[in-house]
Design an enzyme around this catalytic site. Structure first.
Site, short mmCIF file in Angstrom:
data_model
loop_
_atom_site.label_atom_id
_atom_site.label_comp_id
_atom_site.label_asym_id
_atom_site.label_seq_id
_atom_site.Cartn_x
_atom_site.Cartn_y
_atom_site.Cartn_z
N LYS A 185 0.85 -1.20 0.00
CA LYS A 185 0.00 0.00 0.00
C LYS A 185 0.88 1.24 0.00
CE LYS A 185 -1.98 2.72 2.87
NZ LYS A 185 -1.74 3.94 2.08
N GLU B 273 9.94 1.17 10.56
CA GLU B 273 10.97 2.21 10.36
C GLU B 273 10.27 3.54 10.63
OE1 GLU B 273 13.96 1.65 9.84
OE2 GLU B 273 13.92 -0.43 9.12
N CYS C 217 13.54 10.49 7.03
CA CYS C 217 13.49 10.10 8.45
C CYS C 217 14.85 10.24 9.10
CB CYS C 217 12.97 8.67 8.58
SG CYS C 217 13.80 7.51 7.51
N GLU D 87 10.24 15.34 15.40
CA GLU D 87 10.63 15.21 13.99
C GLU D 87 9.81 16.21 13.18
OE1 GLU D 87 9.46 11.69 11.70
OE2 GLU D 87 11.53 11.63 10.99
#
Ligand code: ADP
Length: 497
Positions: free
Chosen positions: A194, A269, A303, A400
């Protein structure tokens, strides 16, 4: 005006965006069962780009059934490893043959500079498929010497984990898709991929290549759709054996909960807040260039972006000024403009979120050293930004941001323990970068840093190098031997002789 004249295969990519995009289930392109479709947009213009099928829970049921049927079929489950490898090598070759079209498509969909897609994302995706194809023929168990009474022949088998749901984000769509599907196919799993709702196009195009290669029906299935419907249904489905996910820590936590129902194997992750440490003896020119690349590449939507810069006080002014000079010179624009070095961020929401972080940092006392201004143009653009005078409690330092925003700090001593403590002061632990020419400091610091990947004096991604996070950056590793073994179950067999 965007100068797109020099972009190879842009016409092909544009023609592909205009096609009807269905779901790929059990080797067939099919209409979604319930809701029709949704449209995606070009982040460089904010305009509609493509219309894509919207999978819901019913489509998830179909896709999982098709994947299960493939796992139960001799065609896939008994396929010789060398044949699996051959199909994968063929897929990599086809991707390479269409590399320009994929690069243009990725740029249209995600906004990234077409050059970055063409010379980084796609070569990386192709290499990832080839690297993992090589593992298909090398996934072996071992023989084990037992110490109990009797005479034994004991060994382990590495069997495919089964039906795997793979959910990927929008920041590097084709590279992420390759990193997910390649080890799973090499291990003999059946996949439901997906892609992110923002960027489904290269996964769709890749699916056409997978079809062309001729993997058995159901070994690979593609569902385009949203996270809270198709994604959530996949992660909760009782007949999915494993879920692998790259994305936000927040969604990672939801996935973990959803996976608990049938104890799915989970690889995650997640986010990062990577520290970049410039030691007193570093090559300063290289460190400046590396620090800028680490935070501004892909508009900071990485990331592992180096978002916290710790510089020894002897170089602080020079490094911050150097990174700022690079920031100010970066050519911002549409990814399809050959001169563009930094494209838009993915969406209005993301742009506003990044701006929110910067202004909250400034309100709390941070100094805006570079960037921060609003760019007056269509699409979702953010200028490369550097903040100094932050403190460890501020959201800009802790969270983040997923944008081109760097917090720069100096450290006064070169006592390794203290530097590592500062760098480790984060709930994340994905990556760390050290710039130094002191061999001992490099290795000692590498041991102390709580990060899944430590890079010294630069370096990039490699499909052979395990990638993943400590702490809230995730569970498990992708890439390398560990990456493919994560798609297997170990079966121990003990035979009394
Ligand atoms: P980002 O915050 O970077 O947009 P997300 O973590 O929200 O990234 O999304 C990454 C991927 O996870 C996308 O494919 C998205 O559709 C999917 N996703 C989002 N929410 C869920 C959920 N609740 N369950 C499963 N997948 C989800």
């Amino acid at each position: 005006m965007t100068n797109t004249a020099a972009i190879p295969s842009l016409d092909k990519a544009q023609a592909f965006t205009g096609r009807t995009h269905k779901l790929f289930i059990g080797g067939q392109w099919v209409e979604p069962m319930e809701e029709e479709s949704f449209s995606t947009e070009n982040p460089a213009t904010g305009k509609k780009l493509a219309i894509v099928s919207k999978a819901t829970a019913k489509d998830v049921d179909r896709a999982v059934a098709a994947a299960r049927a493939a796992m139960n079929s001799s065609e896939w489950s008994e396929m010789k490893p060398s044949v699996r490898a051959k199909l994968m090598f063929r897929l990599a070759d086809l991707l390479e043959a269409n590399i320009d079209e994929f690069a243009a498509l990725e740029s249209l969909d995600n906004g990234k500079p077409v050059r970055d897609a063409r010379y980084f994302d796609l070569p990386h995706a192709i290499e990832t498929i080839r690297y993992n194809a090589g593992w298909a023929t090398k996934l072996n168990g071992e023989t084990i010497a037992l110490s109990g009474p009797g005479t034994w022949h004991a060994y382990t088998l590495r069997e495919p984990v089964g039906v795997v749901a793979q959910i990927v984000p929008w920041n590097a769509p084709i590279a992420m898709a390759a990193a997910k599907i390649a080890p799973a196919l090499a291990a003999g799993c059946a996949i439901i991929l997906k892609p992110a709702e923002e960027t489904p196009l290269t996964a769709l195009r890749l699916t056409h290549l997978i079809e062309e290669v001729g993997f058995p029906a159901g070994a690979f299935n593609l569902l385009t759709g949203f996270g809270d419907t198709a994604g959530a249904a996949l992660t909760a489905h009782p007949d999915v054996d494993k879920v692998t996910f790259t994305g936000s820590t927040e969604v990672g936590r939801l996935i973990l909960k959803a996976a608990a129902g049938n104890f799915k194997r989970v690889t995650l992750e997640l986010g990062g807040k990577t520290p970049v440490i410039v030691m007193p003896d570093a090559n300063v020119a290289q460190a400046i260039e590396g620090a800028a690349r680490s935070i501004f590449t892909n508009t900071g939507q990485v990331c592992n972006a180096g978002s916290r810069l710790f510089v020894h006080q002897s170089h602080f002014d020079e490094v911050v000024e150097g990174v700022s000079k690079i920031a100010k010179a970066i050519k911002i624009g549409s990814g399809l403009d050959a001169d563009t070095q930094m494209g838009p961020v993915i969406s209005r929401t993301q742009r506003d979120r990044i701006r929110g972080y910067v202004s909250s940092g400034v309100q709390q006392g941070a100094m805006l050293y570079a960037g921060g201004e609003e760019l007056d143009r269509e699409g979702y653009f953010v200028s490369p930004t550097i903040l100094t005078d932050t403190d460890a409690e501020m959201a800009v330092r802790r969270e983040e941001i997923f944008g081109p925003v760097l917090c720069a700090m100096s450290f006064g001593e070169d006592e390794l323990e203290q530097i590592a403590t500062n760098a480790n002061a984060s709930e994340y632990g994905l990556g760390a970068v050290i710039w130094t020419n002191n061999l001992s400091a490099a290795h000692l610091l590498a041991r102390k840093l709580k990060a899944g990947t430590v890079r010294v004096n630069g370096g990039g991604l490699d499909p052979a190098l395990p990638f993943g996070g400590f702490k809230q950056s995730g569970w498990g590793r992708e890439n390398g031997r560990e990456g493919i073994e994560a798609y297997t179950e170990t079966k121990a067999v003990a035979v009394a002789l």
